[in-house]
Write a protein that holds these residues in place. Structure first.
Motif, PDB file in Angstrom:
ATOM      1  N   GLN A   5       1.410   1.786  -7.191  1.00  0.00           N
ATOM      2  CA  GLN A   5       2.220   1.094  -8.189  1.00  0.00           C
ATOM      3  C   GLN A   5       1.600  -0.259  -8.514  1.00  0.00           C
ATOM      4  O   GLN A   5       0.811  -0.796  -7.752  1.00  0.00           O
ATOM      5  CB  GLN A   5       3.632   0.863  -7.653  1.00  0.00           C
ATOM      6  N   ALA A   6       1.981  -0.803  -9.651  1.00  0.00           N
ATOM      7  CA  ALA A   6       1.515  -2.140 -10.001  1.00  0.00           C
ATOM      8  C   ALA A   6       2.061  -3.129  -8.984  1.00  0.00           C
ATOM      9  O   ALA A   6       3.197  -3.040  -8.550  1.00  0.00           O
ATOM     10  CB  ALA A   6       1.982  -2.516 -11.400  1.00  0.00           C
ATOM     11  N   SER A  76       2.998  -7.732  -3.265  1.00  0.00           N
ATOM     12  CA  SER A  76       4.185  -6.909  -3.095  1.00  0.00           C
ATOM     13  C   SER A  76       4.039  -5.656  -3.935  1.00  0.00           C
ATOM     14  O   SER A  76       3.351  -5.646  -4.954  1.00  0.00           O
ATOM     15  CB  SER A  76       5.454  -7.672  -3.467  1.00  0.00           C
ATOM     16  N   ASP A  77       4.699  -4.619  -3.485  1.00  0.00           N
ATOM     17  CA  ASP A  77       4.670  -3.325  -4.151  1.00  0.00           C
ATOM     18  C   ASP A  77       6.004  -2.650  -3.849  1.00  0.00           C
ATOM     19  O   ASP A  77       6.162  -2.008  -2.819  1.00  0.00           O
ATOM     20  CB  ASP A  77       3.489  -2.505  -3.633  1.00  0.00           C
ATOM     21  N   LEU A  83      -0.554  -8.185   2.907  1.00  0.00           N
ATOM     22  CA  LEU A  83      -1.620  -9.167   2.816  1.00  0.00           C
ATOM     23  C   LEU A  83      -2.841  -8.441   2.270  1.00  0.00           C
ATOM     24  O   LEU A  83      -3.239  -7.397   2.792  1.00  0.00           O
ATOM     25  CB  LEU A  83      -1.920  -9.760   4.189  1.00  0.00           C
ATOM     26  N   GLU A  84      -3.385  -8.988   1.193  1.00  0.00           N
ATOM     27  CA  GLU A  84      -4.584  -8.421   0.589  1.00  0.00           C
ATOM     28  C   GLU A  84      -5.743  -9.368   0.834  1.00  0.00           C
ATOM     29  O   GLU A  84      -5.623 -10.574   0.632  1.00  0.00           O
ATOM     30  CB  GLU A  84      -4.368  -8.239  -0.917  1.00  0.00           C
ATOM     31  N   LEU A  85      -6.854  -8.816   1.273  1.00  0.00           N
ATOM     32  CA  LEU A  85      -8.065  -9.584   1.517  1.00  0.00           C
ATOM     33  C   LEU A  85      -9.167  -9.024   0.632  1.00  0.00           C
ATOM     34  O   LEU A  85      -9.400  -7.809   0.625  1.00  0.00           O
ATOM     35  CB  LEU A  85      -8.493  -9.483   2.982  1.00  0.00           C
ATOM     36  N   LYS A 143       3.677  -4.024   4.964  1.00  0.00           N
ATOM     37  CA  LYS A 143       4.836  -4.144   5.860  1.00  0.00           C
ATOM     38  C   LYS A 143       6.087  -3.922   5.030  1.00  0.00           C
ATOM     39  O   LYS A 143       6.247  -4.518   3.969  1.00  0.00           O
ATOM     40  CB  LYS A 143       4.863  -5.521   6.505  1.00  0.00           C
ATOM     41  N   LEU A 144       6.986  -3.075   5.527  1.00  0.00           N
ATOM     42  CA  LEU A 144       8.266  -2.884   4.871  1.00  0.00           C
ATOM     43  C   LEU A 144       9.200  -4.027   5.277  1.00  0.00           C
ATOM     44  O   LEU A 144       9.274  -4.381   6.452  1.00  0.00           O
ATOM     45  CB  LEU A 144       8.898  -1.546   5.274  1.00  0.00           C
TER      46      LEU A 144
END
Length: 145
Positions: A5-6, A76-77, A83-85, A143-144
């Protein structure tokens, strides 16, 4: 960005950019990734996995890409946050991605576990590269909440 998803970065403008030009920069990156994961409530196992992946990718950026930068962002999705690296270099690029992801393959004398290992440790993995055009590797841990 990674995921089906975006995604949107939260909070806006929260991306951190860290240079990767020395071993000391790798140490700073590891510390910042740990701090970010702790702040988001990730457990020790998840922290260890992503810090290890980040370290491998940062060292690849130095060794094979001639240095570059790491970008750290909260993403977020839907109901999950993560966390995006992103590791970016302007090096020679990778000729054969499937081969580079094969355990044991190395073009520089290492153990040949960096890219494939990072892919296994992350929840999401994407590589964008072309010969002579540099490399961008993006990983994420979700992480939810």
């Amino acid at each position: 960005m990674l995921g089906a998803q975006a995604q949107e970065r939260t909070p806006a403008g929260a991306q951190q950019v860290l240079p990767l030009h020395s071993d000391e920069d790798v140490v700073r990156l590891r510390r910042q990734v740990r701090d970010s994961m702790v702040a988001m409530g990730f457990g020790l196992i998840e922290q260890t996995k992503i810090i290890t992946a980040a370290s491998e990718l940062a060292r690849n950026t130095l060794r094979y890409g001639g240095g570059g930068e790491a970008r750290i962002a909260r993403v977020s999705d839907g109901a999950r946050q993560g966390l995006e690296l992103r590791f970016v270099d302007a090096g020679p690029g990778i000729d054969d991605i499937p081969l580079a992801l094969t355990d044991g393959y190395t073009s520089g004398g290492g153990l040949g576990l960096g890219l494939g290992g990072a892919k296994r440790l992350a929840d999401a993995f994407h590589i964008d590269t072309a010969p002579g055009a540099g490399t961008t590797v993006t990983i994420a841990k979700w992480k939810l909440f």
